[in-house]
Design a protein around this motif. Sequence first.
Motif, PDB file in Angstrom:
ATOM      1  N   MET A  82       9.245 -14.145   1.876  1.00 16.49           N
ATOM      2  CA  MET A  82       9.534 -12.931   1.111  1.00 16.49           C
ATOM      3  C   MET A  82      10.593 -12.135   1.699  1.00 16.49           C
ATOM      4  N   THR A  83      11.239 -11.431   0.782  1.00  9.35           N
ATOM      5  CA  THR A  83      12.624 -11.045   1.162  1.00  9.35           C
ATOM      6  C   THR A  83      12.111  -9.373   2.036  1.00  9.35           C
ATOM      7  N   GLN A  84      13.343  -8.973   2.724  1.00 10.45           N
ATOM      8  CA  GLN A  84      13.066  -7.739   3.444  1.00 10.45           C
ATOM      9  C   GLN A  84      12.595  -6.811   2.533  1.00 10.45           C
ATOM     10  N   LEU A  85      13.372  -6.822   1.326  1.00  9.67           N
ATOM     11  CA  LEU A  85      12.933  -5.425   0.375  1.00  9.67           C
ATOM     12  C   LEU A  85      11.416  -5.465  -0.069  1.00  9.67           C
ATOM     13  N   SER A  86      10.894  -6.923  -0.591  1.00 12.15           N
ATOM     14  CA  SER A  86       9.502  -7.056  -0.828  1.00 12.15           C
ATOM     15  C   SER A  86       8.675  -6.584   0.239  1.00 12.15           C
ATOM     16  N   ALA A  87       9.095  -7.114   1.521  1.00 10.43           N
ATOM     17  CA  ALA A  87       8.104  -6.812   2.623  1.00 10.43           C
ATOM     18  C   ALA A  87       8.020  -5.455   2.873  1.00 10.43           C
ATOM     19  N   PHE A  88       9.252  -4.600   2.634  1.00  5.49           N
ATOM     20  CA  PHE A  88       9.244  -3.246   2.872  1.00  5.49           C
ATOM     21  C   PHE A  88       8.401  -2.622   1.945  1.00  5.49           C
ATOM     22  N   GLN A  89       8.619  -3.037   0.634  1.00  3.66           N
ATOM     23  CA  GLN A  89       7.688  -2.517  -0.429  1.00  3.66           C
ATOM     24  C   GLN A  89       6.388  -2.279  -0.020  1.00  3.66           C
ATOM     25  N   ARG A  90       5.677  -3.566   0.291  1.00  5.60           N
ATOM     26  CA  ARG A  90       4.382  -3.863   0.627  1.00  5.60           C
ATOM     27  C   ARG A  90       4.222  -2.850   1.822  1.00  5.60           C
ATOM     28  N   ARG A  91       4.798  -2.565   2.792  1.00  8.44           N
ATOM     29  CA  ARG A  91       4.687  -1.781   3.935  1.00  8.44           C
ATOM     30  C   ARG A  91       4.440  -0.296   3.616  1.00  8.44           C
ATOM     31  N   ILE A  92       5.465  -0.063   2.555  1.00  4.81           N
ATOM     32  CA  ILE A  92       5.464   1.465   2.099  1.00  4.81           C
ATOM     33  C   ILE A  92       4.021   1.764   1.462  1.00  4.81           C
ATOM     34  N   HIS A  93       3.559   0.790   0.647  1.00  4.80           N
ATOM     35  CA  HIS A  93       2.473   1.103   0.152  1.00  4.80           C
ATOM     36  C   HIS A  93       1.138   0.998   0.650  1.00  4.80           C
ATOM     37  N   GLU A  94       1.372   0.341   2.073  1.00  4.75           N
ATOM     38  CA  GLU A  94       0.077   0.192   2.795  1.00  4.75           C
ATOM     39  C   GLU A  94       0.025   1.404   3.730  1.00  4.75           C
ATOM     40  N   GLU A  95       1.318   1.795   4.349  1.00  8.31           N
ATOM     41  CA  GLU A  95       1.157   3.134   5.250  1.00  8.31           C
ATOM     42  C   GLU A  95       1.381   4.260   4.659  1.00  8.31           C
ATOM     43  N   ILE A  96       2.017   4.379   3.378  1.00 11.28           N
ATOM     44  CA  ILE A  96       2.094   5.673   2.689  1.00 11.28           C
ATOM     45  C   ILE A  96       1.419   5.426   1.309  1.00 11.28           C
TER      46      ILE A  96
ATOM     47  N   LEU B 125      10.802  -0.194  -5.181  1.00 10.36           N
ATOM     48  CA  LEU B 125      12.172  -0.554  -4.420  1.00 10.36           C
ATOM     49  C   LEU B 125      12.921  -1.533  -5.319  1.00 10.36           C
ATOM     50  N   HIS B 126      14.176  -1.103  -5.586  1.00  9.28           N
ATOM     51  CA  HIS B 126      15.061  -2.149  -6.335  1.00  9.28           C
ATOM     52  C   HIS B 126      16.403  -2.827  -5.480  1.00  9.28           C
ATOM     53  N   SER B 127      16.801  -1.863  -4.565  1.00  9.65           N
ATOM     54  CA  SER B 127      18.117  -2.293  -3.962  1.00  9.65           C
ATOM     55  C   SER B 127      18.011  -1.835  -2.467  1.00  9.65           C
TER      56      SER B 127
ATOM     57  N   TRP C 295      13.554   8.421   4.154  1.00  5.83           N
ATOM     58  CA  TRP C 295      12.894   7.574   5.071  1.00  5.83           C
ATOM     59  C   TRP C 295      13.271   6.382   5.020  1.00  5.83           C
ATOM     60  N   GLY C 296      12.992   5.740   3.727  1.00  8.13           N
ATOM     61  CA  GLY C 296      13.142   4.302   3.906  1.00  8.13           C
ATOM     62  C   GLY C 296      14.373   3.869   4.347  1.00  8.13           C
ATOM     63  N   LEU C 297      15.416   4.548   3.728  1.00  8.23           N
ATOM     64  CA  LEU C 297      16.740   3.963   4.118  1.00  8.23           C
ATOM     65  C   LEU C 297      16.864   4.009   5.947  1.00  8.23           C
ATOM     66  N   THR C 298      16.192   5.008   6.486  1.00 11.33           N
ATOM     67  CA  THR C 298      16.394   4.813   7.817  1.00 11.33           C
ATOM     68  C   THR C 298      15.779   4.121   8.614  1.00 11.33           C
ATOM     69  N   GLU C 299      14.371   3.884   7.971  1.00 14.34           N
ATOM     70  CA  GLU C 299      13.795   2.372   8.399  1.00 14.34           C
ATOM     71  C   GLU C 299      14.569   1.198   8.369  1.00 14.34           C
ATOM     72  N   LEU C 300      15.224   0.922   7.176  1.00 16.95           N
ATOM     73  CA  LEU C 300      15.815   0.026   6.943  1.00 16.95           C
ATOM     74  C   LEU C 300      16.943  -0.321   7.587  1.00 16.95           C
ATOM     75  N   ALA C 301      17.800   0.861   8.032  1.00 15.86           N
ATOM     76  CA  ALA C 301      19.025   0.870   8.821  1.00 15.86           C
ATOM     77  C   ALA C 301      18.463   0.535  10.228  1.00 15.86           C
ATOM     78  N   LEU C 302      17.431   1.129  10.761  1.00 13.52           N
ATOM     79  CA  LEU C 302      17.002   0.753  12.270  1.00 13.52           C
ATOM     80  C   LEU C 302      16.811  -0.912  11.977  1.00 13.52           C
ATOM     81  N   ALA C 303      16.147  -1.546  11.128  1.00 12.19           N
ATOM     82  CA  ALA C 303      15.998  -3.124  11.020  1.00 12.19           C
ATOM     83  C   ALA C 303      17.230  -3.854  11.067  1.00 12.19           C
ATOM     84  N   ASP C 304      18.102  -3.284  10.186  1.00 13.28           N
ATOM     85  CA  ASP C 304      19.519  -3.916  10.708  1.00 13.28           C
ATOM     86  C   ASP C 304      20.036  -3.811  11.689  1.00 13.28           C
TER      87      ASP C 304
END
Length: 167
Positions: free
Chosen positions: A1-15, A25-27, A63-72
């Motif tokens: 599972m890519t980082q983006l698809s995992a994050f998509q799932r997380r957003i839908h579960e947590e929000i 999410l596209h890119s 919010w998602g950009l902030t989360e992904l930047a932290l992960a990076d």
Amino acid sequence: MTQLSAFQRRIHEEIPLSRALGIELHSWDGSALLLSAPLEPNRNHQGTGFGGSVYSVAVTAAWGLTELALADLGLKGSVVVQTGSIDYLEPVSSDFYAICRLPGDEIPERFRKSLARHGKGRLDLTTEVFCGPPNSLPQGDPVAVFQGRFVVQDARSRIMPQPRDED
């Protein structure tokens, strides 16, 4: 599972609202997050985008950009919106998308240093909303512009310590 698809799932579960809005999410290229939402579940009584939905999509992009930047950066933390405002420039008349970019297309040094020293930091972000199919290089002007400040607290390494072998 890519980082983006995992994050998509997380957003839908947590929000849960993100699922109801139809956010997809596209890119994520390390400096910009592109996501979209369909008009139909987000329309108002006039058949255009409901202001609260447009705001929610825009704030989710930031919010998602902030989360992904932290992960990076190899970090995780508690990310919340501190302040936010939006200017609605034109009606949202079709499916729409939002792009949020890091200031200067990179994580600001001041933000990095604050995370490293104090485990917290603030990030001021802008999300632009456009009508039409998602495009990382949109043509034309945005229909709405969100500006917000996001706070990260309790930033810590994402890497879990490895268990030691016992002799």
